[in-house]
Write a protein that holds these residues in place. Structure first.
Motif, short mmCIF file in Angstrom:
data_model
loop_
_atom_site.label_atom_id
_atom_site.label_comp_id
_atom_site.label_asym_id
_atom_site.label_seq_id
_atom_site.Cartn_x
_atom_site.Cartn_y
_atom_site.Cartn_z
N LEU A 62 0.90 -1.76 0.13
CA LEU A 62 0.04 -0.38 -0.06
C LEU A 62 0.46 1.53 -0.06
CD1 LEU A 62 -3.01 0.39 -0.21
CD2 LEU A 62 -3.25 0.72 2.26
N PRO A 63 2.07 1.23 0.20
CA PRO A 63 2.57 2.84 0.85
C PRO A 63 3.70 2.45 -0.35
CG PRO A 63 3.43 1.14 2.63
CD PRO A 63 2.69 0.70 1.80
N GLU A 64 3.36 1.97 -1.73
CA GLU A 64 3.92 2.16 -2.96
C GLU A 64 2.90 2.73 -3.67
OE1 GLU A 64 5.83 -1.08 -4.98
OE2 GLU A 64 6.53 -2.26 -3.16
N ILE A 65 2.14 2.22 -2.86
CA ILE A 65 0.71 2.78 -4.22
C ILE A 65 0.39 4.64 -3.88
CG2 ILE A 65 -1.95 2.20 -4.65
CD1 ILE A 65 -1.54 -0.29 -4.20
N LEU A 66 -0.11 4.88 -2.47
CA LEU A 66 -0.40 6.31 -2.06
C LEU A 66 0.94 7.28 -1.90
CD1 LEU A 66 -1.47 4.74 1.67
CD2 LEU A 66 -3.02 5.51 -0.84
N MET A 68 2.60 7.69 -4.69
CA MET A 68 2.27 8.59 -6.10
C MET A 68 1.25 9.85 -5.89
SD MET A 68 4.93 8.15 -7.81
CE MET A 68 3.87 8.56 -9.28
N VAL A 69 0.29 9.82 -4.61
CA VAL A 69 -1.21 10.44 -4.35
C VAL A 69 -1.28 11.68 -3.85
CG1 VAL A 69 -3.54 10.85 -3.20
CG2 VAL A 69 -2.39 8.44 -3.84
N PRO A 70 -1.43 12.69 -4.40
CA PRO A 70 -1.18 13.97 -4.23
C PRO A 70 -1.00 14.96 -2.42
CG PRO A 70 -2.39 14.10 -6.02
CD PRO A 70 -2.18 12.67 -5.73
N GLY A 71 -0.62 14.87 -1.84
CA GLY A 71 -0.29 15.26 -0.25
C GLY A 71 0.45 14.40 0.44
N ILE A 72 0.68 13.27 -0.06
CA ILE A 72 0.80 12.11 0.14
C ILE A 72 2.06 11.78 1.02
CG2 ILE A 72 1.12 10.08 0.53
CD1 ILE A 72 -1.45 9.99 0.73
N ARG A 80 9.90 -4.25 2.16
CA ARG A 80 8.95 -4.76 2.45
C ARG A 80 8.26 -5.20 3.36
NH1 ARG A 80 3.77 -5.59 1.77
NH2 ARG A 80 3.28 -7.29 0.77
N GLY A 81 7.16 -5.11 3.97
CA GLY A 81 6.71 -5.90 5.55
C GLY A 81 7.26 -4.80 6.26
N SER A 82 8.56 -3.51 6.33
CA SER A 82 8.22 -2.62 8.07
C SER A 82 7.20 -2.33 8.05
CB SER A 82 9.57 -2.83 7.65
OG SER A 82 9.54 -1.46 6.02
N LYS A 83 7.54 -1.23 9.20
CA LYS A 83 6.62 -0.40 9.95
C LYS A 83 6.50 0.96 8.54
CE LYS A 83 4.54 2.63 13.22
NZ LYS A 83 3.19 2.02 13.05
N ALA A 84 5.46 1.73 8.20
CA ALA A 84 5.41 2.71 7.59
C ALA A 84 4.16 3.42 7.88
CB ALA A 84 5.20 1.99 5.78
N SER A 85 4.47 4.83 7.64
CA SER A 85 3.43 5.88 7.76
C SER A 85 3.68 6.53 7.00
CB SER A 85 4.43 6.78 9.47
OG SER A 85 4.90 5.87 10.14
N VAL A 86 1.71 7.56 6.62
CA VAL A 86 1.27 7.94 5.65
C VAL A 86 1.37 9.70 6.76
CG1 VAL A 86 -0.18 8.07 4.29
CG2 VAL A 86 0.55 5.93 4.17
N MET A 88 -0.26 12.61 5.98
CA MET A 88 -0.71 13.58 3.92
C MET A 88 -1.54 15.07 4.98
SD MET A 88 -5.33 12.58 3.22
CE MET A 88 -4.74 10.57 3.56
N ARG A 89 -0.68 16.05 4.05
CA ARG A 89 -0.87 17.35 4.06
C ARG A 89 -0.18 17.89 5.55
NH1 ARG A 89 -6.73 19.83 1.76
NH2 ARG A 89 -5.75 19.89 -0.08
N GLY A 90 0.98 17.46 5.38
CA GLY A 90 1.85 17.67 6.69
C GLY A 90 1.49 17.20 8.26
N SER A 91 0.32 16.58 8.21
CA SER A 91 -0.68 16.09 9.45
C SER A 91 0.34 15.04 10.21
CB SER A 91 -2.06 16.31 9.97
OG SER A 91 -2.22 14.19 8.63
N GLU A 92 0.27 14.75 11.62
CA GLU A 92 1.10 13.03 11.97
C GLU A 92 0.33 12.34 10.73
OE1 GLU A 92 3.60 13.24 13.78
OE2 GLU A 92 3.25 15.35 14.61
N SER A 93 0.88 11.13 11.04
CA SER A 93 0.39 9.47 10.56
C SER A 93 -0.70 8.94 11.52
CB SER A 93 2.11 8.54 10.53
OG SER A 93 1.77 8.57 11.93
#
Length: 619
Positions: A62-66, A68-72, A80-86, A88-93
């Protein structure tokens, strides 16, 4: 708001996949206001990623998909499999609300969702709404909402098997079946498995040379939808996944102690069930659903059995939602709903102070009103949290098409996030909970202009989100404690989106400026000020080609001595799909084409250049 939008509100409560041959006016979404709407009638910025998009990109997570999304922005502690944080628009994960089929994941328990553990093979569509949606969903939706919609809607007929290989001894296989067994009964069934030897995702020179941190995942999906009558249907969907990933617990020598090296492993089991009924008649639509989700996490020394884990965390969440939509006229839509959820966390390894739990009840209403070329959208919500009491959030938006195909949109509203159970009640040698934490609250304003000029479909948006009492962590000696930052943190930026066609190439481009500052004026970590994203796609007979470019500017992050700045980077990926026959497709992808050395989190290098090959057969 068009009559088409009002008609869409009465369709079954499920998002429709976007067909590449259609335009945006024919695509419907459910996430913005929790009622089906045409994308062109949604005032909030929204991105729709379809199954076709996912398969062409050959993304494995999912991080590979997201990304390319605006604001992310993505911050990932390894491969692969390690902890990932998203972010959005500068907010916390943990300011991004994550839903699966409209039901929230238990992010309120553990300060955010681990996106790397959500199987891509089960995803049909992803809807991403940028900007606060607290008046619709309540807590967590300060930065936006990500709704992951699983595969197989009623009326579809899919029988598909796929296998793939790739770098770092990657292997995957998936089976998915979706069919109407009778004119009333629809069934979905999916199985998935992927495994990778991995690479050294946290190298410490002279300490763990030669280590590799692998990942393995197994998942199963089963869903049944039964049409009880022409107006009423019942459904039940179940999902189970089990993953294990290796990581490194190395630490260099410091004032706190000598150098330590320990390769560790996490075993994670996720189970979810959602069941309910949907009713539609004349100008009224209603849905009632119950869901249960459970996560079991075990951490232990690599090579040991997960049952001998020295740290465990079990979380459970119950949700009930009751949503009603009324089409009062061709110009007026009313949506109202009730949400209840109960969170519970238990740890046998001492991470939490015993078994902790809390419940939350929320009621909301949304009104969409069309006046000629003007659309008005208003929402209000009240939440009663067992720990923090009552909280009211609201949102207002207006869109004006001042010239044909040219519109201006403005919105404002509030949002909040209740502290996680982990931040409140954690209790171990390295973390201590703070029961005096206050909820974070946000006030936002957004202005945008969009239009179609020749062959160019464009949109530019400026936003500012002020967050009060931002939760952060501080260390006293070696113990971390969460606390509220006094004052207002300001998250502001500008996004430019462009979609156009030149010859045989379709282009999607994004340019972003972001300025996220905390109450002390310090830039928030792992968020780039400048970003550029571009994707070009070409269809040549039976061959689809996709080329993607990502530029991520420099960012601040934790370093060995406080906060370090690490360099920006540019990435190129290319993928292709060849339809050998109507039933058989072969795909290939080259990731990080120029073998760029980069990281999205300090000390965790991203994978080197890699390849993936996949074959899919439909029968």
């Amino acid at each position: 708001m068009s009559k088409k939008l009002l008609a869409a509100a009465l369709l079954p409560f499920a998002a429709l996949a976007q067909d590449p041959s259609t335009n945006n006016e024919e695509v419907t979404v459910v996430t913005a206001n929790r009622v089906e709407q045409a994308v062109s009638d949604v005032l909030a910025p929204i991105t729709v990623i379809t199954r076709d998009d996912i398969e062409l990109s050959m993304a494995k997570s999912l991080p590979e998909i997201l990304r390319m999304v605006p604001g992310i922005d993505i911050g990932q502690n390894g491969g692969r499999g390690s902890k990932a944080s998203v972010f959005m628009r500068g907010s916390e994960s943990d300011h991004v609300l994550v839903l699966i089929d409209g039901v929230r994941l238990p992010s309120s328990i553990t300060s955010g969702v681990d996106f790397s553990k959500i199987p891509v093979s089960q995803i049909e569509t992803i809807e991403i709404v940028r900007g606060p949606r607290g008046a619709i969903y309540g807590s967590e939706a300060i930065g936006g909402v990500i709704n992951i919609i699983t595969r197989g809607q009623q009326g579809t007929n899919i029988k598909q098997v796929s296998v793939g290989i790739g770098s770092d001894k990657y292997y995957e296989t998936d089976l998915f079946l979706s069919s109407d067994l009778t004119d009333k009964l629809h069934v979905n069934f999916g199985l998935g498995y992927d495994d990778a030897e991995g690479y050294n995702s946290k190298p410490v020179v002279g300490v763990n040379d030669g280590d590799k941190h692998g990942f393995e995942n197994k998942d199963i999906l089963l869903g049944v939808d039964y049409q009880l009558s022409s107006q009423l249907n019942a459904f039940i969907n179940t999902r189970y996944s089990q993953s294990s990933n290796e990581y490194d617990g190395s630490s260099a020598a410091s004032a706190w102690g000598p150098e330590v090296h320990l390769k560790k492993e996490q075993w994670l089991e996720t189970t979810s069930i959602i069941t309910g009924a949907k009713y539609s008649r004349d100008n009224y639509f209603s849905s009632l659903s119950y869901s249960f989700g459970e996560n079991k996490s075990y951490q232990y020394k690599a090579g040991d059995d997960y049952k001998d884990a020295n740290s465990t965390l079990f979380t459970k969440q119950h949700n009930i939602s009751f949503i009603n939509s009324f089409v009062l006229s061709d110009s007026l839509l009313l949506n109202a709903g009730l949400d209840w959820r109960d969170d519970q966390a238990e740890d046998e390894g001492g991470t939490l102070d015993g078994i902790v739990s809390r419940s939350n009840t929320g009621i909301f209403t949304t009104v969409v009103y069309d006046i000629s070329s003007v659309t008005l959208d208003g929402s209000i919500r009240y939440d009663d949290n067992e720990t923090f009491g009552g909280n009211t959030t609201w949102g207002l938006a207006a869109g004006w098409e001042f010239v044909n195909n040219y519109s201006v949109i403005a919105s404002t509203g509030t949002s909040f996030k209740a502290p996680s159970l982990y931040d409140l009640y954690a209790k171990n040698a390295y973390t201590k909970g703070n029961p005096d934490l206050k909820p974070e609250s946000g006030e936002s304003i957004e202005v945008g202009v969009k239009g179609i000029t020749g062959l160019v479909d464009w949109k530019i948006i400026a936003y500012k989100n002020k967050v009060q009492d931002l939760i952060d962590g501080k260390k006293i000696n070696t113990v971390r404690t969460a606390y509220n930052k006094e004052g207002v943190s300001t998250l502001q930026g500008i996004e430019l989106e462009i979609n156009t066609v030149t010859g045989i190439v379709s282009h999607q481009a994004v340019l972003e400026y972001l300025d996220p500052k905390d109450a002390n004026g310090d830039t928030l970590l792992r968020r780039a000020k400048y970003k550029a994203k571009w994707q070009g796609t070409v269809q040549l007979g039976d061959v689809d080609l996709s080329l993607r470019y990502l530029y991520q500017g420099k960012r601040d992050d934790y370093g060995t001595a406080g906060v370090d700045t690490f360099a920006g980077y540019s990435l190129w990926d290319v993928s292709a799909a060849y339809l050998v026959t109507e039933a058989f497709k072969v795909s290939a992808r080259l990731d990080n084409v120029f073998d760029k050395e980069y990281a999205t989190a300090q000390g965790y290098p991203a994978p080197e250049r890699g390849y993936y090959i996949n074959a899919t057969y439909e029968f």
